[in-house]
Design an enzyme around this catalytic site. Sequence first.
Site, PDB file in Angstrom:
ATOM      1  CG  ASN A 142      -2.232  -0.692   0.981  1.00  0.00           C
ATOM      2  OD1 ASN A 142      -2.265  -1.763   0.399  1.00  0.00           O
ATOM      3  ND2 ASN A 142      -3.317  -0.107   1.447  1.00  0.00           N
ATOM      4  CB  SER A 157     -15.926   3.209   9.387  1.00  0.00           C
ATOM      5  OG  SER A 157     -15.322   1.940   9.508  1.00  0.00           O
ATOM      6  CD  GLU A 186      -6.484   0.857   2.677  1.00  0.00           C
ATOM      7  OE1 GLU A 186      -6.761   1.633   1.764  1.00  0.00           O
ATOM      8  OE2 GLU A 186      -5.751   1.167   3.628  1.00  0.00           O
TER       9      GLU A 186
END
Length: 399
Positions: A92, A136, A368
């Site tokens: 990443n 989130s 992610e």
Amino acid sequence: MVAQTVRPGEDIGADFGSLVWEWGQDRVRPRIRELEEKGEFPRDLYREMGELGFFGCCFSEALGGNDAGYRALSAVAEQLARVYPPLSAPMNLQAATVPLTIANWGAPEMVQRYVPGLVRGELLGANAMTEPEGGSDFLGAMRTRAVRDGDDYVINGAKMWITNANVADVAVVYAKTDPDAGHRGVTAFVVPTDTPGFEATPVPCRVLGKLMPTNSVTLTDVRVPTSYVLGAEGEGFKVAMNAMDYGRLSVASRSVGLAQACLDAAVAYADERTAFGEKIGSFQMVKKQLADMTAEVAAARALVRAAADGYDSGFVATRESTIAKYYAGEVCNRAAQATAEIFGGAAFSDELPISIYLNYAKLWQTGEGSANIQAILIADDALGWKNMDRHRTELRKES
């Protein structure tokens, strides 16, 4: 072993995966216990990975890459996770989320300053998105602010769970420039970590081992020029969502690799461990677990490769990468749990990596985009309430 350059139209995903696996067997697996015990960040391995071309799949030779494509990136990420989960984090930070975000949204001079170094493993990157009050809820939890001051922005705030921030040379940082503008009030910045006021503090996470450090980050009057904005002021949310698309493909691939590592370990142990005078692989319960793992890993890999092919066709494959990330995370967690059950008490020994597998399986199910968030996105798309591909666009081309 040398970095590979790809001829147009050539599919070398499998070859790259084999190269990664061989390198990991030679350079990493014999050193895992030593590396974990020393607890030193393995910068030498990052440089080696960069030199071998592991991070360059999605970049041109002009930017230090090899044009191998997203299927190759997926294969590299999978095999690094299979070798040892913590050492796949750079797929990443060095190969997708950080350098692609800079390449896609940065000014040409910014791209040249940072992307080749990240791709070659000479510079280390960090992605500073999550904040202490929420992960989130990226937008709602954001308290970090950036205020324009002449030709600069001044950034103040805090980030949390930022991988490699304490060893990184550059970070992509998200801050609100207009707190009242909702998603149009976020701006993305490139921040060199030696900028006064940028401070990263490691957060102890014993269950993750010592080779993938996570950090809290404080930004105190961090001053960056306006030229360090990615995209334009107010485009930060769009930049972040674009970065997450690439990140999900990488995390999904790593979940498949970790699930394969679990299957490798479970098969080997079931074929050698005896109980009641028989190899435990002869027991029907164990056979069922091995069969389920084998089928699910193959299915998850097919979904991930399909997502990678979507990117290689020239489009941001949001729907495909979201479904792949969700399913691969579920499969990885089931595989890790089944492997722990097959190993029994031995799973908790530091002599074996099974407990590391369990913890990273759960971590990647969260990273992610958590499993619950992915499920909501997939369900809303299926119901026709919110099309996941409503922003489907061609891949941005590097300058």
